[in-house]
Enzyme design. Structure first.
Site, PDB file in Angstrom:
ATOM      1  N   HIS A   9       1.500  28.821 -11.122  1.00 21.24           N
ATOM      2  CA  HIS A   9       0.903  28.536  -9.811  1.00 21.24           C
ATOM      3  C   HIS A   9       0.759  29.832  -9.013  1.00 21.24           C
ATOM      4  CE1 HIS A   9       0.318  27.042  -5.740  1.00 21.24           C
ATOM      5  NE2 HIS A   9       1.463  27.585  -5.368  1.00 21.24           N
ATOM      6  N   ASP A  50     -28.547  46.488  -4.354  1.00 22.88           N
ATOM      7  CA  ASP A  50     -27.588  45.797  -5.204  1.00 22.88           C
ATOM      8  C   ASP A  50     -26.297  46.575  -5.143  1.00 22.88           C
ATOM      9  OD1 ASP A  50     -26.238  44.515  -7.515  1.00 22.88           O
ATOM     10  OD2 ASP A  50     -28.221  43.684  -7.911  1.00 22.88           O
ATOM     11  N   TRP A  58       6.238  34.547 -10.469  1.00 22.49           N
ATOM     12  CA  TRP A  58       5.074  35.445 -10.518  1.00 22.49           C
ATOM     13  C   TRP A  58       5.518  36.896 -10.373  1.00 22.49           C
ATOM     14  CZ3 TRP A  58       2.164  38.626  -6.999  1.00 22.49           C
ATOM     15  CH2 TRP A  58       2.739  38.791  -5.744  1.00 22.49           C
ATOM     16  N   SER A  60     -10.232  44.648 -14.757  1.00 24.79           N
ATOM     17  CA  SER A  60     -11.286  44.014 -13.972  1.00 24.79           C
ATOM     18  C   SER A  60     -11.219  44.427 -12.505  1.00 24.79           C
ATOM     19  CB  SER A  60     -11.158  42.497 -14.102  1.00 24.79           C
ATOM     20  OG  SER A  60     -11.796  41.855 -13.041  1.00 24.79           O
ATOM     21  N   SER A  61     -10.020  44.372 -11.929  1.00 21.23           N
ATOM     22  CA  SER A  61      -9.891  44.700 -10.506  1.00 21.23           C
ATOM     23  C   SER A  61     -10.245  46.144 -10.229  1.00 21.23           C
ATOM     24  CB  SER A  61      -8.460  44.474 -10.032  1.00 21.23           C
ATOM     25  OG  SER A  61      -8.165  43.134 -10.023  1.00 21.23           O
ATOM     26  N   HIS A 106       3.666  44.753  -2.740  1.00 18.80           N
ATOM     27  CA  HIS A 106       3.442  44.652  -1.307  1.00 18.80           C
ATOM     28  C   HIS A 106       2.007  44.996  -0.921  1.00 18.80           C
ATOM     29  CE1 HIS A 106       4.135  43.810   2.752  1.00 18.80           C
ATOM     30  NE2 HIS A 106       3.407  44.880   2.991  1.00 18.80           N
ATOM     31  N   GLU A 154      -0.414  44.597  -2.651  1.00 21.24           N
ATOM     32  CA  GLU A 154      -1.167  43.441  -3.152  1.00 21.24           C
ATOM     33  C   GLU A 154      -1.295  42.351  -2.085  1.00 21.24           C
ATOM     34  OE1 GLU A 154      -2.817  42.582  -5.800  1.00 21.24           O
ATOM     35  OE2 GLU A 154      -2.929  40.422  -5.433  1.00 21.24           O
ATOM     36  N   TYR A 184      -1.461  42.708   1.029  1.00 23.13           N
ATOM     37  CA  TYR A 184      -2.462  43.135   2.008  1.00 23.13           C
ATOM     38  C   TYR A 184      -3.856  43.152   1.414  1.00 23.13           C
ATOM     39  CZ  TYR A 184       1.283  43.795   5.172  1.00 23.13           C
ATOM     40  OH  TYR A 184       2.346  43.535   5.957  1.00 23.13           O
ATOM     41  N   SER A 220     -13.289  38.936  11.875  1.00 24.10           N
ATOM     42  CA  SER A 220     -13.941  39.834  12.835  1.00 24.10           C
ATOM     43  C   SER A 220     -15.456  39.647  12.861  1.00 24.10           C
ATOM     44  CB  SER A 220     -13.624  41.293  12.501  1.00 24.10           C
ATOM     45  OG  SER A 220     -12.246  41.491  12.492  1.00 24.10           O
ATOM     46  N   HIS A 259      11.303  45.826   1.134  1.00 24.84           N
ATOM     47  CA  HIS A 259      11.768  44.717   1.971  1.00 24.84           C
ATOM     48  C   HIS A 259      11.864  43.424   1.166  1.00 24.84           C
ATOM     49  CE1 HIS A 259       7.326  44.059   3.336  1.00 24.84           C
ATOM     50  NE2 HIS A 259       7.570  43.354   2.271  1.00 24.84           N
ATOM     51  N   HIS A 260      11.351  43.444  -0.064  1.00 26.69           N
ATOM     52  CA  HIS A 260      11.541  42.289  -0.939  1.00 26.69           C
ATOM     53  C   HIS A 260      12.870  42.374  -1.666  1.00 26.69           C
ATOM     54  CE1 HIS A 260       7.398  40.806  -0.484  1.00 26.69           C
ATOM     55  NE2 HIS A 260       7.105  42.089  -0.344  1.00 26.69           N
ATOM     56  N   THR A 301      -1.075  45.063  13.170  1.00 23.08           N
ATOM     57  CA  THR A 301      -1.532  43.686  12.993  1.00 23.08           C
ATOM     58  C   THR A 301      -1.694  43.005  14.339  1.00 23.08           C
ATOM     59  OG1 THR A 301      -0.141  43.708  11.030  1.00 23.08           O
ATOM     60  CG2 THR A 301      -1.177  41.633  11.594  1.00 23.08           C
ATOM     61  N   LYS A 336      -4.914  43.722  15.989  1.00 23.21           N
ATOM     62  CA  LYS A 336      -6.024  42.888  15.513  1.00 23.21           C
ATOM     63  C   LYS A 336      -6.027  41.548  16.217  1.00 23.21           C
ATOM     64  CE  LYS A 336      -7.141  44.845  11.248  1.00 23.21           C
ATOM     65  NZ  LYS A 336      -8.560  44.682  11.337  1.00 23.21           N
ATOM     66  N   ARG A 384      14.546  28.825  -3.196  1.00 25.12           N
ATOM     67  CA  ARG A 384      13.255  28.569  -3.812  1.00 25.12           C
ATOM     68  C   ARG A 384      13.406  28.524  -5.331  1.00 25.12           C
ATOM     69  NH1 ARG A 384      10.180  34.431  -3.181  1.00 25.12           N
ATOM     70  NH2 ARG A 384       8.591  33.379  -4.423  1.00 25.12           N
TER      71      ARG A 384
END
Ligand code: HEA
Ligand code: HEA
Ligand code: CUA
Ligand code: CU
Lengths: 291, 528, 377
Positions: free
Chosen positions: B78, B107, B143, B171-172, B255, B257, B259, B270, B304-305, B330, B333, B452
């Site tokens: 998931h 293009d 994950w 790919s990315s 991390h 990722e 963002y 925006s 921080h993880h 943040t 924004k 979790r």
């Protein structure tokens, strides 16, 4: 408007089948490799690699032809440059992960196993006999890993290899100058010299591996020193092989009369790549072999 | 090879090729955008179905439907499918559709590679999904695949997972390179960087994050592979390595990722808020600087993880300070959006509703993020449902909401058809009520102590889990309704005007018809 | 609460709802909010949690109130005309600096708490080594030489299908860890296999147990009682089934418990030199099997295809005693099959091996005696 001559239009290719072939090739390769790891033969993986090579040949061939036909204007050339430049940056980050592992092991995990920082109890309760050192030969749990007899020195072959790669960086630049002043002979000579130096490097590296493996008993499973040593030099060696192959292709194209002083992006891309491989080696030489 | 016939501008009138092969061989940014968006939606349904399995098992205490082993596989897949299969491809799809139209380009810069970036993904995800059928089951280590659970203690299918990650990385990176080359090289004359729509800006910065961190992810799975099969000891203390080293390298990717999954959302919001407030975006340049600051900071906060892994205290302090600092840009924004609405002339069509929902609920998710960032308190939050609540608020009501908002906002432009406004509003309210029923109670069970990644829990958590599951099923059904809306809109509907929205700005609305021609801009538009 | 007045009725309602949830309902507190806990650190953390929470609520109320105001008043249907300001350096600086100041206000107490939290080493009274093992905890009182393993109680295992009414379902163990109150206990966390995390909310101790490294943490428990927690790091299949129970008792009771534990250990050691009957071995073996082995090899010995081998008709189990003993005692390196000689006593090992050889359809008919195990060590 259906002529290909105009250089004021951005060239947009139409349908292409190379990518899907590439995807099939990539998947075949990795599935083949995974199956190999679980005991199957290598056949499937080799088939995948063959498909990828076929794809690259076809795809690049098409691009070369389009380029030779004058279908790319300056702006297209610029897209290729941005593309190649950031591709190389992504490769830098790939190596950064492995360098990160090396620095982490040297600066943190090994000292910590010996009680460094807040790890007094780690050494006391788990690894009372372990002593931090780099290169690390005596790993914490010797039964589990092959113990290397000796670390790889810096000033023998690795130093020679450094000289070889640096020289090849010079020769490829000389080739570039030759191309710019329209000196086709020297263009090919210098390129050929670069290719030769590149493959010489790979050959010497292979020789060094066999020495490390057989005489020093330094192996992938010799603990973190062997792990980082082979991971970094192995990936670098792989990149040199790729780069040298690319150079070879460029040399052949140069000999066939491709490239003009104004228009030779493929040449430059490969030269950039080669310099990148060169710089990574300097990092390796300093941090893996020397200090 | 033929030369002239493949030249694009010879085909102004012809439209796309016919048949299935069109989609396989296409180099057109709109076709590829459509492919990405469909893939993302299919992945959302797949990952969502797995979430439904999770919620069904957690509906009440005790093991009713699945075994713990399979539950862990569901959680893992998931997370992976939602992150790599739904959210990221959806943003790439939007980038493909919109960036060339927004900057006045014919293009994407590298159309063939664009095709390849997409066509790797179906292979990668098929491979990932096929692990479910393998002996020993699919990966079941979350994950985040922490070593050594993912190395020594993982099933054989892990190797397929590793290679799937490699493919997604390729790919990315190619997709990101394409975005950078397009934005930097393909802008119409006069489209200076500081005139670009914010969606283009946020994607430019996102693309840099991608090429900086996807290779690191590839590196760390490669080390996993060698630890599993070639005797290396990167993540094994017995050889001088460290399982925690895995986490450092993973989160150096992980991390940024997260963002990657929110910056394009900021760009979308925006665009939408000013349109429906009929008022220019407040603080354009500070938006650009804030995005860049968030991106730079995102490289400096990864641990921080890992507040409970036993880092030296100096490290914990540093990572705490750096983490909470991200609230500042943040906040800029959020404040800018609110000020854009202030003294505007607002209407509330469906895209605006989703955007407003985004602002409120993303902010709630951001607040819980700030709380998590306070290191000593994170010892109580870490690995509980409080974290799960946090990241679903930023991911589902953040990233996913922005994608849905973007769909409603731009689909009239893409297809030339208006969606049904009533349906859109029902979809919004149904989703927004149910998603809060789904995720808000998870804050409570988390604070009360529910870890979790567990298939079963003690009785004290029963009520809130039941409520959460009911919300989950309702939210899932709302997305089936969304599928219906999508198909109906593509098939037909009220014709959209070229400008679509009264307050819309930007080249895609002002310089192109709805739907736009197959090749948007053959000659660069004039930028005022 | 001054901000209530400032920002109108809607925010006031929101805050009162939130206060209801988080503050007022004392009896339901555990179910909704973080526990205050029973250690100085846990209270500090709780206080910090509430400070940050209320800061977020206040900011949230302000931001959402501004939004709500403009949604209500600045809507086209009420005839609002769009203004056209779109920049103000002053206001941008204000809303960059103000949050910064708030963050500093958070960071200062947070730093203090963190430094306290990390100070485990100074003057600890009791040192307990805690080792995570898939899926149980081993406790070793380093100063006393008392060591035992604590795993999920059978009473929870029996009701996984329908735990209704089982009050401490999944939060009860066969042997709780006993600690004295008002003493500084230092925990030393390690692991034998994957990463686990030892978490007891009331103690505010959550620390990863990383294989190959030792992390520490500490607690001074101020109230006697039973405190329950769980493993908080995904550690494989039964991650959800490795609870922790701490019994906090007075010092005198603790001393008594230690003495009793030591006597128990001596008795076990003594019984190892006796000859055991088949019947006794089987009875003992069944318990050992269900607590230690069933998680993987299944309560009926069926295993999980492709992951955990079945015990029924296993070539090893139905093979010679030496081979069987070797696998159980030394494990299989590189697999999840751990070396049980470090976890189980001679008697337990002898019993479980005998049990496996004569259950689940296996009928080897032989017994393994504790003395055999002792010699094999
Ligand atoms: C889109 C994705 C996304 C985004 C945007 C964020 C944003 C943030 N996240 Fe989150 N996070 C995740 C996705 C995301 N996160 C995921 C997926 C995980 C779990 C991974 C896993 O373990 O599986 C996670 C986990 C996670 C943790 C680890 C928790 C744990 O495991 O113990 C932490 C800890 O610091 C954290 C912090 C933050 C912070 C500080 C922000 C900040 O960027 C938030 C900033 C925003 C605001 C603060 C609100 C708006 C600001 C204002 C209105 C201004 C004024 C405010 C103040 C001064 C307070 N996140
Ligand atoms: C990136 C985006 C993303 C998105 C969009 C979601 C969406 C959802 N997630 Fe999440 N989730 C993650 C990312 C995401 N998630 C991550 C990264 C993790 C961590 C994994 C880990 O721990 O390793 C996680 C973990 C996670 C957990 C914790 C699992 C655990 O710890 O064991 C839960 C539990 O409730 C959950 C639930 C949901 C639900 C109900 C949705 C819903 O929003 C989904 C809604 C969509 C649908 C339901 C699809 C449409 C419907 C159908 C196909 C038909 C079937 C419908 C019915 C039967 C009604 N997710
Ligand atoms: Cu042990 Cu989770
Ligand atoms: Cu993060």
């Amino acid at each position: 408007m259906s002529t290909a001559s105009s250089s004021d239009q951005y060239y947009i290719p139409h349908g292409t089948h190379w990518p899907i072939i590439g995807s099939i090739g990539l998947s075949t390769t990795v599935i083949g490799f995974a199956r190999y790891l679980h005991g199957a033969e290598l056949t499937m993986m080799l088939l995948g690699v063959a498909i990828i090579i076929f794809m690259m040949y076809g795809w690049f061939g098409q691009v070369v032809n389009e380029s030779m036909a004058g279908m790319y204007n300056k702006q297209v050339d610029m897209s290729f440059r941005w593309g190649m430049g950031w591709f190389i940056f992504s490769e830098v980050m790939f190596f950064a992960a492995f360098f990160g592992a090396l620095f982490y092991a040297r600066a943190f995990s090994i000292p910590w196993l010996d009680g460094g920082s807040n790890n007094g109890a780690t050494a006391e309760l788990l690894w009372p006999n372990f002593e931090a050192a780099w290169p690390l030969l005596a790993v914490p749990l010797a039964e589990k890993y092959e113990v290397a007899k000796q670390a790889m020195g810096a000033w023998g072959l690795p130093a020679i290899n450094t000289a070889i790669l640096l020289t090849s960086g010079l020769t490829v630049t000389l080739a570039h100058h030759a191309l710019k002043r329209q000196d086709r002979d020297w263009l090919v000579y210098w390129l050929a010299a670069t290719v030769a130096l590149g493959f010489l490097f790979v050959g010497l590296q292979a020789w060094e591996y066999s020495h490390a493996y057989n005489e020093l008993n330094l192996r992938m499973d010799s603990g973190i020193y062997g792990s980082t040593f082979y991971m970094l030099t192995g990936f670098h060696g792989f990149h040199v092989t790729m780069g040298a192959t690319m150079l070879l292709v460029i040399t052949i194209r140069a000999a066939k009369g491709h490239f003009t002083p104004e228009n030779h992006f493929a040449f430059e891309a490969v030269a950039w790549y080669w310099h990148f491989v060169d710089v990574v080696w300097l990092g390796l030489f300093i941090f893996v072999y020397w200090i | 090879m033929t030369t002239a016939t493949t030249h694009d501008d010879a085909h102004d009138d012809h439209g796309p090729a016919k048949g299935l092969m069109r989609w396989v061989t296409t180099t057109n940014h709109k076709d590829i955008g459509t492919l990405y968006l469909w893939l993302a939606f299919i992945m959302l349904l797949t990952g969502g179905s797995m979430a439904m399995v999770i919620r069904a098992e957690l509906f009440q205490p005790g093991l009713q439907f699945v075994q713990p082993e399979f539950f862990n596989q569901m959680t893992t897949l998931h997370g992976l499918i939602m992150v790599f299969g739904a959210i990221m491809p959806a943003f790439v799809g939007l980038a493909n559709w919109l960036i060339p139209m927004m900057i006045g380009a014919p293009d994407m810069a590298l159309p063939r590679m664009n095709n390849w970036s997409f066509w790797i993904l179906p292979f990668a995800f098929t491979m990932l999904a096929s692990t479910l059928l393998m002996e020993g089951g699919a990966p079941a280590f979350g994950w985040t695949f922490y070593a050594p659970l993912s190395t020594t203690f993982a099933p054989e299918s892990t190797d397929y997972f590793i290679f799937a990650v490699h493919l997604m990385g390729i790919s990315s990176v190619m997709g990101a390179i394409n975005v950078i080359a397009t934005i930097l090289n393909m802008r119409a004359p006069g489209m200076t960087l500081m005139k670009m729509p914010l969606f283009v800006w946020t994607w430019l910065i996102t693309a840099y994050l991608l090429i900086a961190v996807m290779p690191v992810l590839a590196g760390v799975v490669t080390m996993m592979l060698t630890d599993r099969h070639f005797g290396t000891s990167f993540f094994d203390a017995a050889g001088g390595g460290d399982p925690v080293m895995f986490q450092h390298i993973f989160w150096f990717f992980g991390h940024p990722e997260v963002y990657i999954m929110i910056l394009p959302a900021f760009g979308i919001i925006s665009a939408i808020i000013p349109t429906f407030a009929r008022k220019q975006l407040f603080g354009y340049s500070s938006m650009v600087y804030a995005t860049a600051s968030i991106a730079i900071l995102s490289f400096m906060v990864w641990a921080h993880h890992m507040f409970t892994v036993g880092m030296p205290v100096a490290g914990e302090l540093y990572f705490m300070y750096a983490t909470i600092l991200i609230s500042v840009p943040t906040g800029v924004k959020v404040f800018n959006w609110v000020t854009t609405m202030w003294k505007g002339s607002m209407t509330f069509e469906t895209p605006m509703l989703w955007a407003l929902g985004f602002i409120v609920m993303f902010t709630i998710g951001g607040f819980s993020g700030l709380m998590l960032g306070v290191a000593p308190v994170d010892t109580q939050y870490h690995d509980t449902y409080f974290v799960v609540a946090h990241f679903h608020y930023v991911l589902v009501t953040g990233a996913l909401y922005s994608i849905i908002a973007a769909f409603y906002y731009w689909v009239p432009k893409w297809t030339g058809n208006m969606y049904n406004e009533t349906h859109g509003k029902i979809h919004f309210w149904w989703s927004t009520i149910s998603v809060n029923v789904l995720f808000f109670p998870q804050h409570f069970v988390g604070l009360a102590g529910m870890p979790r990644r567990i298939p079963d829990y003690s009785l004290q958590f029963a009520e809130f889990n039941a409520i959460s599951s009911i919300g989950g099923f309702a939210f899932g059904l709302a997305q089936i309704f969304f599928l219906y809306i999508i198909i109906k809109t593509i098939k037909g509907g009220k014709k959209a005007t070229d400008k679509v929205w009264e307050g819309a700005t930007g080249l895609e609305f002002e310089a192109l018809p709805s739907p736009p021609p197959y090749h948007s801009f053959n000659t660069a538009p004039e930028i005022k | 609460m001054t901000f209530n007045k400032m920002s109108g009725r809607l925010p006031a309602t929101i805050t009162s709802v939130l206060s209801m949830l988080f503050v007022s309902s004392a009896q339901a507190e555990y179910a909704l909010n973080m526990t205050k806990g029973v250690t100085p650190i846990s209270r500090e953390i709780y206080g910090l949690h509430m400070i940050v929470f209320w800061i977020c609520v206040v900011i949230g109320v302000l931001v959402f109130a501004a939004m709500a105001w403009s949604i209500f008043h600045h809507r086209k249907s009420r005839g609002a005309e769009a203004a056209n300001f779109h920049e103000s350096t002053t206001i941008e600086i204000i809303w960059t600096v103000a949050p910064l100041i708030i963050l500093i206000a958070i960071a200062i107490p947070a730093t203090g708490t963190l430094l306290d939290l990390e100070d485990a080493e100074t003057s600890a009274d009791i040192n307990v080594q805690v080792t995570g093992i898939q899926w149980k905890w081993k406790y070793n009182y380093l100063d006393e030489g008392v060591e035992f393993i604590s795993s999920l109680a059978q009473s929870s295992r029996d009701v996984v299908k329908d735990p209704t009414g089982n009050e401490n379902y999944l939060l009860e163990v066969d042997e709780p860890i006993v600690l004295p109150i008002n003493k500084k206990v230092r925990f030393l966390f390690g692991s034998d296999d994957v990463i686990h995390a030892w978490w007891v909310p009331e103690l505010a101790v959550k620390q990863d147990a990383v294989p190959g490294y030792i992390n520490d943490s500490w607690a001074i428990i101020e109230e006697p009682g039973t405190y329950r927690g769980q493993c908080a790091e995904l550690c494989g299949k039964d991650h959800g089934f490795m609870p922790i129970v701490v019994e906090a008792v007075t010092e005198a009771e603790y001393e008594k418990w230690i003495v009793a534990k030591k006597a128990e250990a001596a008795a076990v050691a003594a019984s190892a030199s006796q000859e055991w009957s088949m019947q006794d071995l089987l009875a003992k073996g069944e318990t050992v099997y269900q607590t230690n082995c069933a998680a993987c090899h299944g309560p009926t010995g069926a295993g999980i295809l492709g992951v955990f081998p079945a015990m029924t008709n296993s070539a090893v189990v139905t093979g010679d005693v030496e081979g069987h003993t070797d696998v159980v005692m030394n494990g299989r390196s590189g697999t999840q099959m751990a070396a049980y000689k470090t976890q189980l006593s001679d008697v337990d090992l002898a019993a479980v091996i005998t049990f496996e050889r004569n259950s689940f359809g296996n009928s080897m008919g032989d017994t393994v005696q504790p003395s055999t195990i002792k010699n094999a060590r």
